[in-house]
Design a protein around this motif. Sequence first.
Motif, PDB file in Angstrom:
ATOM      1  N   LEU A  26       0.831  -1.194   0.000  1.00  0.00           N
ATOM      2  CA  LEU A  26       0.000   0.000   0.000  1.00  0.00           C
ATOM      3  C   LEU A  26       0.865   1.243   0.000  1.00  0.00           C
ATOM      4  N   SER A  27       0.676   2.093  -0.971  1.00  0.00           N
ATOM      5  CA  SER A  27       1.380   3.363  -1.020  1.00  0.00           C
ATOM      6  C   SER A  27       0.641   4.389  -0.187  1.00  0.00           C
ATOM      7  N   LEU A  28       1.440   5.316   0.405  1.00  0.00           N
ATOM      8  CA  LEU A  28       0.859   6.342   1.259  1.00  0.00           C
ATOM      9  C   LEU A  28       1.152   7.708   0.643  1.00  0.00           C
ATOM     10  N   PRO A  29       0.423   8.070  -0.409  1.00  0.00           N
ATOM     11  CA  PRO A  29       0.757   9.310  -1.125  1.00  0.00           C
ATOM     12  C   PRO A  29       0.555  10.560  -0.279  1.00  0.00           C
ATOM     13  N   THR A  30      -0.493  10.589   0.528  1.00  0.00           N
ATOM     14  CA  THR A  30      -0.748  11.790   1.331  1.00  0.00           C
ATOM     15  C   THR A  30       0.362  12.007   2.351  1.00  0.00           C
ATOM     16  N   ARG A  32       3.338  10.778   2.164  1.00  0.00           N
ATOM     17  CA  ARG A  32       4.574  11.057   1.426  1.00  0.00           C
ATOM     18  C   ARG A  32       4.714  12.546   1.149  1.00  0.00           C
ATOM     19  N   LEU A  33       3.619  13.185   0.725  1.00  0.00           N
ATOM     20  CA  LEU A  33       3.670  14.617   0.450  1.00  0.00           C
ATOM     21  C   LEU A  33       3.937  15.420   1.719  1.00  0.00           C
ATOM     22  N   GLN A  34       3.343  14.973   2.826  1.00  0.00           N
ATOM     23  CA  GLN A  34       3.578  15.666   4.094  1.00  0.00           C
ATOM     24  C   GLN A  34       5.044  15.551   4.525  1.00  0.00           C
ATOM     25  N   VAL A  35       5.617  14.353   4.388  1.00  0.00           N
ATOM     26  CA  VAL A  35       7.019  14.145   4.767  1.00  0.00           C
ATOM     27  C   VAL A  35       7.941  14.962   3.865  1.00  0.00           C
ATOM     28  N   GLU A  36       7.656  14.962   2.561  1.00  0.00           N
ATOM     29  CA  GLU A  36       8.462  15.772   1.639  1.00  0.00           C
ATOM     30  C   GLU A  36       8.455  17.244   2.046  1.00  0.00           C
ATOM     31  N   GLN A  45      16.145  22.546   1.346  1.00  0.00           N
ATOM     32  CA  GLN A  45      16.503  22.011   0.040  1.00  0.00           C
ATOM     33  C   GLN A  45      15.306  21.241  -0.520  1.00  0.00           C
ATOM     34  N   PRO A  46      15.123  21.253  -1.852  1.00  0.00           N
ATOM     35  CA  PRO A  46      14.040  20.452  -2.449  1.00  0.00           C
ATOM     36  C   PRO A  46      14.235  18.959  -2.184  1.00  0.00           C
ATOM     37  N   VAL A  47      13.166  18.276  -1.772  1.00  0.00           N
ATOM     38  CA  VAL A  47      13.208  16.850  -1.450  1.00  0.00           C
ATOM     39  C   VAL A  47      12.093  16.153  -2.207  1.00  0.00           C
ATOM     40  N   ASP A  51       8.382   6.765  -3.384  1.00  0.00           N
ATOM     41  CA  ASP A  51       7.255   6.020  -2.814  1.00  0.00           C
ATOM     42  C   ASP A  51       7.475   5.895  -1.319  1.00  0.00           C
ATOM     43  N   LEU A  52       6.367   5.810  -0.568  1.00  0.00           N
ATOM     44  CA  LEU A  52       6.427   5.665   0.891  1.00  0.00           C
ATOM     45  C   LEU A  52       5.465   4.567   1.293  1.00  0.00           C
ATOM     46  N   ARG A  53       5.988   3.565   2.001  1.00  0.00           N
ATOM     47  CA  ARG A  53       5.185   2.410   2.387  1.00  0.00           C
ATOM     48  C   ARG A  53       5.364   2.141   3.873  1.00  0.00           C
ATOM     49  N   LEU A  54       4.441   1.371   4.415  1.00  0.00           N
ATOM     50  CA  LEU A  54       4.477   0.962   5.821  1.00  0.00           C
ATOM     51  C   LEU A  54       4.721  -0.534   5.894  1.00  0.00           C
ATOM     52  N   GLN A  55       5.686  -0.940   6.748  1.00  0.00           N
ATOM     53  CA  GLN A  55       5.909  -2.360   6.979  1.00  0.00           C
ATOM     54  C   GLN A  55       5.759  -2.660   8.469  1.00  0.00           C
ATOM     55  N   VAL A  56       5.396  -3.881   8.771  1.00  0.00           N
ATOM     56  CA  VAL A  56       5.184  -4.296  10.160  1.00  0.00           C
ATOM     57  C   VAL A  56       6.300  -5.211  10.631  1.00  0.00           C
TER      58      VAL A  56
END
Length: 680
Positions: A26-30, A32-36, A45-47, A51-56
């Motif tokens: 599952l990708s976490l686009p929202t 990801r944008l917040q972290v960027e 600096q531009p970052v 892709d950003l995912r969650l693992q258990v």
Amino acid sequence: MKKFFLLLIVLAASVAALLAIIPPLLSLPTLRLQVEGQLQQELGQPVTIGDLRLQVFPRPAFVAENVVLRARQADGGQPWFCCPKVQACLDLWSLLQANVVFSSLVMENPGCTGSWNGQQQPWHALMPFLPAIAKPDREVIPGSVMDDGRYLTGMVQSGSRFAVRIIDGSCRIAGFPGLSEALQLEKLNGRYAYDPGRSGSQINGMATCLGGRISADFFWYTSLLETGQQETQVDGTLEGVGILLSHVRPVGAGAAGVEQLEISHGSADVAMEFNGRLEKGLAVHCQASINQLAAVRAASSISAKRPVVQDLSAELVASGYLALLDGYVNLKSSRLTLPGSTTVFSKGLIKYNRRLVLDLLNSVSSEHMETLLDRLPGAVGNFADLSGSCTGEVNIIGNLAVNPVVRLNLAADRLSLHRPDEQLREQQQDRQSCSPLTQLENVLAWSMASKWLADVSFAVNRLDFCDLMLEDVSLVGKKTYNQLYVERFSGKVDDGLVRISLVVDDLLHEPLWNGSLVVQSLDLAAAPPSWPMGGILDASLIFDGSLPAGVNPDWLSTLRGNGTITVNKGSFRDHQLTRGLFSFAPFLMNLPAERFFSPFTRLQLPMKIANRACRLQSISLVSPWYQLQGSGLLDFNSQLMFQGEILYGDPDVQTAKGRALPFRQRVRLKGPLDHLAAEN
């Protein structure tokens, strides 16, 4: 009941499997944008994150892929940091309490690329995470990211444990100061760990740099004591093999009109080990070698390049004590081995905090100086070629910016000083003044205006000076704040003796000088063939004068002195000077000119120097064929005036008056030495 437990186990396993399989998909686009956005705000600096995912499993973590940090658009917008995978692990206990707190950050195969242009670099954006570097005036634990909350990301809780790991990283920096090629490091592994009471780092790995291989294993650990003081333990090793020095570019190279050192080829190996505490000091051991180093000195305004070092190989083994906080180095042992069986052993103290203060004792030994100087053609300068042996001690003490003192206590079995070749001598004449102080500076590489002080003692069993061979040579002298004092320079030549003393005083900023020269039983046969006479020389001369500033011969007008020169059992050589002196020979019909070049029994020249001239008083020249008596004046423009009387003839013919020589005649000479006019 068993079925219930079995169903529960299957359900738990299914949930675990789903947690292990589904979250990474599952990708976490929202998010990801917040972290960027948050990282871009903190780093400036531009970052971008691919892709950003969650693992258990194996532990809860956010996994970011293809993380890229770019330079600002004003700086070109090029990427300078890339990482295929960044894993931000979550603290499990905080997660159970519904708090999102990072416990570690793992970067796999990160790469850093950039150029060094002397301005603010992109990677400086990471400095706020190391407050001990970013703000050295703050009393914090070195390297800690937890000492000030404003430097923390929003998901790192103050007071929690935190760790950063780098796996197989790489770094490439172009234009790095001192290097002509890019600094490139590979396969770097590092770890940083912190908790509220301690922090530490570990860096290890291997890299390619300057054509060679570098390996490092470095660890430091800082703890906060109950007293509030910090204690940092440091251990590490650094090794470099096959480093190509030809890629080293001295800082400032390329500046217009400035002489630079260009290294054409050479390599080096180095191994260093250090351990200890920063507060108390580090024990350091170093072993290094330079192989076949060659360098020239050149400037952009000079087409010719002058060799300074050629094919030099050297080894250094040193151990000591380095106190970073107190700013000094204690050399316990340092041995430098150079060509020609030359070794320099040093020990002492180097203080470098705000001022460079030395207290070094160097034991020097060289069996074949010519071999070493062949490798260092720029060391001898424009005075002479040097060969032979040398042993002794060199002690340097004092603040180099104020009043350093050099003490030399050297001895040599044999030294040879030879004239430079004709081409070099012509170059010297173009740029050297006839001032004796300038000559001293050229010979001794010393200046009266320098703040260095010196105490010199030097003894040589045999000294070959040009075509003259001296034995039992000794030099004793010193330089004080305003005075250069040569107490004694003496040596034996066969059965003869040469002794010189000299004092130069610049207290009045127009240096005064005086000295004396004593020569006893010096055989002129050992002198260069161009000298106009041979024989046994005795001389005594006392002189003084002043040294006006500037490169001009005005000092000659202040020269004063008196003394006597005597040559016993000598002879004149067929020389331009002697042909001019005996220009009256054609007027003596009873004495052939060649008789003047026959051996004489005594020549005595009492002299007095003043007003740019040398007054020759009571000249006496005695020979079996003639006797010359008279007086004269020789000015410093090579003009000679002489008047006297000559008795000449065949000594075997007795005259009626009982004189040994039958003929008498008045002689007058006037004119330049190279073309004297004789008056009968």
